[in-house]
Scaffold this motif. Structure first.
Motif, PDB file in Angstrom:
ATOM      1  N   HIS A 272       0.832  -1.204   0.000  1.00 47.46           N
ATOM      2  CA  HIS A 272       0.000   0.000   0.000  1.00 47.46           C
ATOM      3  C   HIS A 272       0.869   1.258   0.000  1.00 47.46           C
ATOM      4  O   HIS A 272       2.060   1.203   0.270  1.00 47.46           O
ATOM      5  CB  HIS A 272      -0.901  -0.017   1.245  1.00 47.46           C
ATOM      6  CG  HIS A 272      -1.990   1.004   1.237  1.00 47.46           C
ATOM      7  ND1 HIS A 272      -2.535   1.526   2.399  1.00 47.46           N
ATOM      8  CD2 HIS A 272      -2.647   1.618   0.211  1.00 47.46           C
ATOM      9  CE1 HIS A 272      -3.495   2.383   2.103  1.00 47.46           C
ATOM     10  NE2 HIS A 272      -3.572   2.470   0.786  1.00 47.46           N
ATOM     11  N   TYR A 273       0.235   2.373  -0.309  1.00 43.51           N
ATOM     12  CA  TYR A 273       0.860   3.697  -0.318  1.00 43.51           C
ATOM     13  C   TYR A 273       1.999   3.767  -1.334  1.00 43.51           C
ATOM     14  O   TYR A 273       3.109   4.199  -1.028  1.00 43.51           O
ATOM     15  CB  TYR A 273       1.369   4.080   1.077  1.00 43.51           C
ATOM     16  CG  TYR A 273       0.280   4.258   2.109  1.00 43.51           C
ATOM     17  CD1 TYR A 273      -0.794   5.121   1.877  1.00 43.51           C
ATOM     18  CD2 TYR A 273       0.312   3.553   3.313  1.00 43.51           C
ATOM     19  CE1 TYR A 273      -1.802   5.283   2.819  1.00 43.51           C
ATOM     20  CE2 TYR A 273      -0.686   3.715   4.268  1.00 43.51           C
ATOM     21  CZ  TYR A 273      -1.742   4.581   4.006  1.00 43.51           C
ATOM     22  OH  TYR A 273      -2.733   4.743   4.942  1.00 43.51           O
ATOM     23  N   LEU A 274       1.715   3.361  -2.566  1.00 48.61           N
ATOM     24  CA  LEU A 274       2.720   3.332  -3.618  1.00 48.61           C
ATOM     25  C   LEU A 274       2.351   4.300  -4.742  1.00 48.61           C
ATOM     26  O   LEU A 274       1.195   4.356  -5.177  1.00 48.61           O
ATOM     27  CB  LEU A 274       2.853   1.923  -4.197  1.00 48.61           C
ATOM     28  CG  LEU A 274       3.266   0.818  -3.220  1.00 48.61           C
ATOM     29  CD1 LEU A 274       3.138  -0.542  -3.887  1.00 48.61           C
ATOM     30  CD2 LEU A 274       4.691   1.035  -2.724  1.00 48.61           C
ATOM     31  N   THR A 275       3.331   5.039  -5.228  1.00 48.90           N
ATOM     32  CA  THR A 275       3.145   5.846  -6.426  1.00 48.90           C
ATOM     33  C   THR A 275       3.260   4.933  -7.650  1.00 48.90           C
ATOM     34  O   THR A 275       3.643   3.759  -7.538  1.00 48.90           O
ATOM     35  CB  THR A 275       4.212   6.929  -6.520  1.00 48.90           C
ATOM     36  OG1 THR A 275       5.504   6.303  -6.679  1.00 48.90           O
ATOM     37  CG2 THR A 275       4.229   7.799  -5.259  1.00 48.90           C
ATOM     38  N   ALA A 276       2.952   5.482  -8.812  1.00 50.18           N
ATOM     39  CA  ALA A 276       3.069   4.695 -10.045  1.00 50.18           C
ATOM     40  C   ALA A 276       4.505   4.213 -10.243  1.00 50.18           C
ATOM     41  O   ALA A 276       4.746   3.052 -10.613  1.00 50.18           O
ATOM     42  CB  ALA A 276       2.614   5.525 -11.239  1.00 50.18           C
ATOM     43  N   ALA A 277       5.465   5.077  -9.980  1.00 46.93           N
ATOM     44  CA  ALA A 277       6.866   4.691 -10.140  1.00 46.93           C
ATOM     45  C   ALA A 277       7.255   3.605  -9.143  1.00 46.93           C
ATOM     46  O   ALA A 277       8.002   2.675  -9.476  1.00 46.93           O
ATOM     47  CB  ALA A 277       7.764   5.914  -9.971  1.00 46.93           C
ATOM     48  N   GLU A 278       6.741   3.703  -7.914  1.00 45.42           N
ATOM     49  CA  GLU A 278       7.048   2.697  -6.896  1.00 45.42           C
ATOM     50  C   GLU A 278       6.393   1.359  -7.215  1.00 45.42           C
ATOM     51  O   GLU A 278       6.943   0.302  -6.901  1.00 45.42           O
ATOM     52  CB  GLU A 278       6.603   3.202  -5.527  1.00 45.42           C
ATOM     53  CG  GLU A 278       7.484   4.326  -4.994  1.00 45.42           C
ATOM     54  CD  GLU A 278       6.907   5.011  -3.771  1.00 45.42           C
ATOM     55  OE1 GLU A 278       7.687   5.620  -3.014  1.00 45.42           O
ATOM     56  OE2 GLU A 278       5.661   4.952  -3.567  1.00 45.42           O
ATOM     57  N   ILE A 279       5.217   1.379  -7.841  1.00 46.53           N
ATOM     58  CA  ILE A 279       4.571   0.138  -8.280  1.00 46.53           C
ATOM     59  C   ILE A 279       5.473  -0.583  -9.272  1.00 46.53           C
ATOM     60  O   ILE A 279       5.689  -1.804  -9.184  1.00 46.53           O
ATOM     61  CB  ILE A 279       3.195   0.428  -8.891  1.00 46.53           C
ATOM     62  CG1 ILE A 279       2.201   0.820  -7.796  1.00 46.53           C
ATOM     63  CG2 ILE A 279       2.674  -0.783  -9.673  1.00 46.53           C
ATOM     64  CD1 ILE A 279       0.860   1.295  -8.320  1.00 46.53           C
ATOM     65  N   ARG A 280       6.030   0.145 -10.205  1.00 50.51           N
ATOM     66  CA  ARG A 280       6.908  -0.463 -11.215  1.00 50.51           C
ATOM     67  C   ARG A 280       8.211  -0.970 -10.585  1.00 50.51           C
ATOM     68  O   ARG A 280       8.699  -2.051 -10.933  1.00 50.51           O
ATOM     69  CB  ARG A 280       7.202   0.547 -12.318  1.00 50.51           C
ATOM     70  CG  ARG A 280       5.962   0.957 -13.117  1.00 50.51           C
ATOM     71  CD  ARG A 280       6.292   1.953 -14.220  1.00 50.51           C
ATOM     72  NE  ARG A 280       5.108   2.415 -14.892  1.00 50.51           N
ATOM     73  CZ  ARG A 280       4.473   1.764 -15.878  1.00 50.51           C
ATOM     74  NH1 ARG A 280       4.953   0.605 -16.291  1.00 50.51           N
ATOM     75  NH2 ARG A 280       3.388   2.267 -16.449  1.00 50.51           N
TER      76      ARG A 280
END
Length: 328
Positions: A272-280
């Protein structure tokens, strides 16, 4: 000192079912009780047995698992990241997006269901998007529906392995217990909320319109917290709310994230609490270690499970305090 259970006086106030100081062995006993593994239960022998620990989150088919992301058009970049990463291998019809219509650019693959909805794109609209998603899942005949936000990462392979060990014919909601005034024990939705088919059948037993009206009424009583509204409706219809280790509703620092990714039990299910860049970035890390998930559990199993419960307790406490001070 740990928190102690107390009778809630208002829906917006925190109700922690579990004491922070409560022994982990007691909790593990309940986890195993839910799964019917109590014939020879001991903390050291049964729970920490590698094959037994692995068996909780691995197994056969789980039926149709529908992943539902509740979002808004402003989160398009995160939806794109989800579709490109953890949702890339889902079958057509397994992903629905509630809160926005399909964008013309960039183009998305067929097989994703988009529903704009009339729900506000704010805290007040969260409960509305939740019950819209659950009603849609009921219509589709899903065996399980996993409610997520656009800032979640889901390890679909592990989630479906976990659900394969449970029956969708049992009325149950799986999540992180503890938030809000709900006689089922409270529910914190940050790590995802998972509803069985039987749970949907009970909650919508009086029809879609009555269900939505009931959910909205509960949401108004609970400060528009969708997870707590879901918990209250579930309880009213005889649906159990259960913890599912491996869901992470809280922010993880770098070391905690690494430990969670490498954990063999509980297997990592959501973040949880992830930006799009962090998801990748997280997807690349999980892909690097993916095969480790299905190796035999090791002596670190005990520490990983204890750590999950400790982090869970801290999260429930912090989240409950945050909600208590939250202003609409």
């Amino acid at each position: 000192q740990g928190l102690r259970p107390h009778k809630p006086k208002a829906c917006g106030r925190p109700w922690i079912k579990y004491s922070v100081s409560r022994s982990v062995s007691e909790r593990l006993y309940e986890v195993w009780a839910e799964r019917g593994h109590l014939d020879s239960f001991t903390f050291d022998e049964e729970v920490m047995n590698a094959e037994s620990a692995r068996g909780v989150l691995s197994g056969g088919g789980s039926g149709l698992v529908l992943y539902s992301i509740q979002t808004a058009a402003r989160n398009l970049e995160s939806i794109r990241a989800a579709v490109d990463t953890w949702a890339a291998d889902l079958r057509p019809g397994q992903l629905q997006v509630i809160g926005m219509e399909e964008p013309k650019r960039p183009r998305f693959d067929d097989g994703i269901t988009w529903q704009k909805s009339t729900c506000p794109d704010s805290h007040s609209g969260g409960a509305c998007k939740d019950f819209t998603a659950l009603a849609a899942a009921w219509d589709k005949g899903a065996d399980w529906v996993v409610l997520l936000g656009s800032d979640n990462y889901a390890v679909a392979r592990n989630i479906e392995a976990a659900l394969a060990q449970r029956s969708s014919a049992t009325a149950q909601v799986l999540g992180i217990k503890g938030c809000g005034d709900c006689q089922a024990g409270g529910l914190c939705g940050g790590g995802g909320q998972i509803f069985s088919r039987a749970a949907l059948e009970r909650m919508l037993s009086d029809g879609r319109e009555n269900y939505m009206n009931e959910s909205l009424a509960e949401a108004f009583r609970c400060g528009m917290w969708g997870d707590v509204s879901n918990c209250r409706v579930a309880f009213a219809h005889g649906v159990s709310v259960l913890d599912l280790p491996g869901l992470h509703g809280w922010h993880l620092n770098a070391q905690q994230l690494q430990d969670a990714v490498l954990s063999t039990y509980p297997l990592p299910l959501t973040f949880h609490y992830l930006t799009a860049a962090e998801i990748r970035k997280l997807h690349a890390l999980i892909a690097q270690h993916g095969e480790r998930y299905f190796r035999t559990a090791t002596d670190s199993t005990k520490d990983s499970l204890v750590s999950w419960y400790q982090q869970r307790d801290e999260y429930v406490l912090e989240e409950s305090q945050r909600r208590q001070s939250f202003k609409l």
